[in-house]
Each structure stands twice: as C-alpha cells, then as structure tokens.
Design an enzyme around this catalytic site. Structure first.
Site, PDB file in Angstrom:
ATOM      1  N   ASP A 152      -3.483  -1.744  -2.552  1.00 24.86           N
ATOM      2  CA  ASP A 152      -4.773  -2.129  -1.739  1.00 24.86           C
ATOM      3  C   ASP A 152      -5.867  -1.386  -2.624  1.00 24.86           C
ATOM      4  OD1 ASP A 152      -4.537  -0.048   1.074  1.00 24.86           O
ATOM      5  OD2 ASP A 152      -3.950   0.449  -0.918  1.00 24.86           O
ATOM      6  N   SER A 181       0.749  -1.315  -0.087  1.00 26.34           N
ATOM      7  CA  SER A 181       0.012  -0.051   0.128  1.00 26.34           C
ATOM      8  C   SER A 181       0.715   1.358   0.046  1.00 26.34           C
ATOM      9  CB  SER A 181      -0.960   0.016   1.319  1.00 26.34           C
ATOM     10  OG  SER A 181      -1.675  -1.159   1.098  1.00 26.34           O
ATOM     11  N   ARG A 226       7.904   6.501  -3.477  1.00 28.60           N
ATOM     12  CA  ARG A 226       8.462   7.130  -1.994  1.00 28.60           C
ATOM     13  C   ARG A 226       7.424   6.390  -0.805  1.00 28.60           C
ATOM     14  NH1 ARG A 226       4.919   9.424  -5.167  1.00 28.60           N
ATOM     15  NH2 ARG A 226       6.120  10.445  -6.426  1.00 28.60           N
TER      16      ARG A 226
HETATM   17  O1  BG6 Z   1      -4.290   0.945   3.386  1.00 24.66           O
HETATM   18  P1  BG6 Z   1      -3.757   2.049   3.955  1.00 24.66           P
HETATM   19  O2  BG6 Z   1      -2.278   1.718   4.588  1.00 24.66           O
HETATM   20  O3  BG6 Z   1      -4.559   3.145   4.699  1.00 24.66           O
HETATM   21  O4  BG6 Z   1      -3.234   2.757   2.545  1.00 24.66           O
HETATM   22  C1  BG6 Z   1      -3.993   3.705   1.756  1.00 24.66           C
HETATM   23  C2  BG6 Z   1      -3.032   4.516   0.881  1.00 24.66           C
HETATM   24  O5  BG6 Z   1      -2.037   5.028   1.604  1.00 24.66           O
HETATM   25  C3  BG6 Z   1      -1.346   6.073   0.536  1.00 24.66           C
HETATM   26  O6  BG6 Z   1      -0.339   6.625   1.585  1.00 24.66           O
HETATM   27  C4  BG6 Z   1      -0.447   4.753  -0.444  1.00 24.66           C
HETATM   28  O7  BG6 Z   1       0.412   5.733  -0.993  1.00 24.66           O
HETATM   29  C5  BG6 Z   1      -1.493   4.037  -1.167  1.00 24.66           C
HETATM   30  O8  BG6 Z   1      -0.742   3.350  -1.996  1.00 24.66           O
HETATM   31  C6  BG6 Z   1      -2.343   3.384  -0.174  1.00 24.66           C
HETATM   32  O9  BG6 Z   1      -3.443   2.680  -0.991  1.00 24.66           O
END
Ligand code: BG6
Ligand code: ADP
Length: 483
Positions: A210, A157, A172
């Site tokens: 995700d 994610s 990043r």
């Molecule tokens: O499921 P999480 O950890 O809340 O992530 C949500 C999004 O958070 C962002 O910061 C990521 O760059 C994404 O790739 C990701 O989909």
C-alpha cells in the site's frame, strides 16, 4: 442578520488543580517516559539512515527494503479500467479505477470490514473471503457480466518479497495477524486459485504494497511527491531508490533496466531497530511486544501505529488502577483487563473531547469499559492519551527524515494515508513540529518538506502500477529479476 449558530467550544483550559499530588507525580514520570526530545529524534534518524542502507545491502538488516518492481514514474497519462483490492490490517477494499490519462481518475469502491476471526483464520478462509468480496463487487458493477478478463492490482499490506511484479512471498505477518501456511509462500497463486473457484474473469497482474501504491498514485496527480506513507493499522513508507544504489540487486537485472533507473522500494520500516539500539521503549512497549504473536518483530511499528496505541493506553491505565490503586477505585476492571479492547479511536475520541469536565470521556469509559470516572481521573486519562499520541506522531516522522536525508531530498511532498494520519487529533501538527525539530528549519522559513494527504494508493496506485506494468510488458521489458 447572519445566524452563526452555536460557537464551537473554546479549547479546554485543562487545569490540574483538582488532581491529587500522587497522581500528578505519576503523570510526571509518564511524561519523562513518553517524551521524545529533538536530540533524541535526531539520534534515531541517524541510526534509521544506516538501517535503510543496511536493508539495501547484500547482507541485509532489520528493515527489509523490498524492491517493488515499479521502475517507471507515472506520467499522468496512464489510461484504462483496472480493478484493485486492498487487504489492510482492518478492512478489505475492492476498487474499480478508471484512469483518465490527464492526471485524473474516477473510482467505484466497496469496503468489507475484515471479520474478527480473520487474523487467525485458515489460509483458505482468507483467500475465499477475498474472492467472495470480489465476486460480489464484480456482480454489482457489471450486472450484465463482463466479457473480457479484468486486470487486477493486489495491494497486500504486509512484508512480501518480490522477484517479479506479480509475485509476493510473505516474509511474516504483522499487525497481530497469524494465519498458518502463508508465510514463505507466494500469495498471488493462492488468490488467483480462489478467484478461479468463484468464477470471476480476473487476472492478478501486479502485487503491490500500500505504501508503493500511495507513492505512485500521489505522484500520478502531484509530481512533487517524494514518498508514500501509511499511518494506519501499521506504519510504513515507500520511495524511489536508484538501481545502482541497491547493492543487493547488482548482477541480477536484465539489461533493459539501466543503473540510473528508478526502483520503488517498499521499506517495511515498521521493523526498524528490532535490535533496540535507539528506540526509547517503555515497559508498556515491552509488554505489548512480548504478548504479541511475533515478539521481537516490528519494534518501531508497535510504538506508534494504529493497532497498538489503544493497547498502550490500556496498559498504562491498568497499572494506575490495579498495581498503584490510584484510579477507578471500587470499579469493576474486568473489561479493562481485556487486551486490545480499545482501538486507536478510543484515545482519539478522548483527545477530541472539548469540554472542561471531559464529559465525552465519561461516556466513552461507561460505554466501552463500564467504568465510572471522576473529573480528576478523566484529566489524567486525557494527559496520558496526549503523551501516547504525541510520541506516536514524533516517532512516525523519523522514517520520513531518514529517507529524505538518505536520498538528499531538501524539499517535496510526503504523501500520507491511513486512519491515524487522517483521523488522530493533532497528528499532523505534531508530525510537522517533529520534522522541524529534526531538520532545525528557521522559524520564519516555510516548511520545505511537508506531509500531505495522499491519493488512494491502494486503489489508484494499484491501477497505475498495473498500467505501468502492462506498458513494460508490451515493450518487452522485464518486470522482475533476470530469469
Ligand atoms: O495500511 P495498513 O494496514 O495500516 O498497513 C501499513 C503497513 O503495516 C505494516 O505492518 C505492513 O508490514 C506494511 O506492509 C504496511 O504497509
Ligand atoms: N479516530 C481514529 N483515530 C485514529 N486512529 C483510528 C481512528 N479510528 C480507527 N483508528 C485506527 O486506525 C486503524 C485502521 O487504519 P486504516 O488506515 O483505516 O485501515 P487499514 O490499516 O486496514 O488500511 C485501526 O488500527 C484503528 O485502531
């Protein structure tokens, strides 16, 4: 005689008669700073659409708009056992998914909270942690060992560029992560090497985001799905674009990918408006950005995702207590000075308090911050949480509206997951109201575009994508850029 049991407390009246005028004036100012009007929402959405387009162009823009190499929509007939891991911002999950082939599935899963040090650990510590969790899980689920290699979908994610489905070069870190020697590198071989080291028979067949997993998993069970969304530690969305409308892919694809093929796009729209053209940032948002490991990045995410809402609350309260000396007089503010001491469950619990004297809020502040609050202070705290929570929900749907307008969707289900969507009080109601404000639907009209609970994108989505990928490979079709 039917025993109904004690009635749930009625919704609070929430009067402010006992709150001093000087504090009411501060609240008024905060309301102005945190309120996002319907006109402002529509202005943000208009810019968002342009930024989505820019992200698909050769030149690029703030929003990465990453092609996810999922070029088929699930039929619901996908079948088989697949492993999935989900490396989110807060937890690692390992899931064994059995796809039934009739829009049905079973899952077996374990959740491993990420150790606090993980955000700034070494690269090796990260991959070894994941491999160890995988080993534990496989030993639990296959106590007699497994004779064949298990296909694994890796839900990662974070913004990772992909030239093919089983590759992911981290652009990043986000959500406060800052592990060295990973950015700019393909994370699939790193994970595969750590898995080999612990000796479990697993083959990483697909790396997915995700949100892409959420899109595909939800479409597997609900064909009316038009996008996959996460409102969790971070925020993001994925949808199916049409290949011919992705300028940056033109001339780079094999013939087996027709111009009208669907292509899942991991937007990574947490990065929306890093140039700060339209976002209504407050001084608290500016401070969070400057103090984050990646200043100037994820501007949209930092205003409305789970990792940050508690911190915004902390900064507002610290200013009222310290700079303005209006609350918590004579209290020890040591803990209130600790950055990120409040995760988003903190304002969530405050907004859920049903009691007129906000006794739950009293408990939360004593437990976590060792601060004894008065009733008027608790009413102010509650109102500040509502302002932050409402702004989060209203800003969060701008990505939904922009994708709908860009793709010409006039109806459909936006499948959402993540603790903020699932647990933050009134997020759903506030988000639906914001969509109505943006689209200006008639009051007597049923909402044509709705936000619904997603299927398990990081587990089932990864499994369905692995199944779609295996099918393409068997057909000799490409699963990435033309070689
Ligand atoms: O499921 P999480 O950890 O809340 O992530 C949500 C999004 O958070 C962002 O910061 C990521 O760059 C994404 O790739 C990701 O989909
Ligand atoms: N009750 C709650 N209401 C809203 N957000 C919450 C709540 N509890 C935890 N959170 C936030 O949700 C985030 C975790 O999101 P989640 O979707 O569960 O995990 P991940 O982001 O790792 O996929 C954390 O930032 C946390 O602050």
């Amino acid at each position: 005689m039917v025993h109904l049991g004690p009635k749930a407390p009625a919704h609070r009246k929430g009067t402010f008669t006992d709150v001093p005028d000087v504090l009411l004036a501060e609240l008024k100012s905060l309301e102005t700073q945190f309120t996002v009007s319907p006109d402002k929402l529509r202005e943000i959405v208009a810019h968002f659409i342009n930024e989505l387009e820019k992200g698909l162009s050769v030149a690029g823009g703030n929003i990465p708009m990453i092609p996810g190499w999922v070029m088929d929509c699930p039929t619901g007939k996908e079948k088989g056992d697949y492993l999935a891991i989900d490396l989110g911002g807060t937890n690692l999950r390992v899931v064994l998914v059995r796809l039934g082939g009739n829009r049905d599935f079973d899952t077996t899963q374990s959740k491993y909270p990420l150790p606090g040090y993980m955000r700034t650990a070494t690269s090796e510590q990260l991959w070894d942690f994941i491999a160890d969790c995988l080993k534990k899980f496989v030993e639990e689920v296959y106590p007699e060992g497994c004779d064949s290699e298990l296909p694994l979908g890796f839900t990662f994610s974070y913004p990772a560029s992909q030239n093919k489905i089983n590759e992911g070069v981290l652009q990043r870190w986000t959500k406060g992560w800052d592990i060295n020697d990973v950015e700019g590198h393909d994370v699939v071989p790193m994970l595969q090497k750590a898995i080999k080291k612990v000796g479990v028979p697993i083959d990483v067949v697909a790396l997915i985001n995700d949100t892409t997993g959420t899109l595909v998993a939800s479409m597997y069970t609900d064909p009316e799905t038009i996008m996959g969304l996460i409102f969790g530690t971070g925020v993001n969305g994925a949808y199916y674009e049409i290949v011919k409308d992705i300028p940056k892919l033109q001339g780079k694809l094999s013939d087996d990918i027709a111009p009208d093929s669907p292509m899942a796009i991991n937007c990574e729209y947490g990065a929306f408006d890093n140039e700060l053209v339209v976002l209504p940032r407050t001084k608290y948002d500016v401070q969070i950005d400057l103090e984050s490991p990646k200043p100037g990045q994820q501007s949209f995410e930092k205003m409305n995702s789970g990792y940050y809402l508690g911190e915004i609350l902390r900064l507002v309260l610290l200013e009222l207590a310290e700079e303005k000396q209006l609350i918590f007089k004579g209290q020890d503010l040591t803990k209130l000075h600790q950055a990120y001491i409040m995760d988003t469950s903190f304002p969530a619990r405050i907004e859920e308090d049903p009691f007129e004297n906000l006794s739950e809020v009293y408990d939360v502040f004593m437990e976590v911050l060792s601060i004894e609050t008065t009733v008027p202070e608790r009413k102010v705290i509650r109102r500040v949480c509502e302002l932050i929570g409402e702004r989060s929900a209203r800003l969060s749907v701008c990505g939904i509206a922009a994708i709908c307008k860009k793709r010409g969707y006039t109806k459909g289900h936006c499948a959402a997951d993540g603790s903020v969507y699932n647990k933050y009080p009134d997020f759903k109601v506030r988000a639906a109201k914001a969509l109505r404000d943006i689209f200006q639907w008639k009051d007597d009209e049923e909402d044509p575009i709705t936000i619904v609970a997603a299927e398990d994108g990081s587990g089932v989505g990864a499994a369905v994508i692995s199944a779609l990928t295996e099918k393409r490979l068997k057909q000799g079709k490409s699963v990435g850029l033309a070689v």
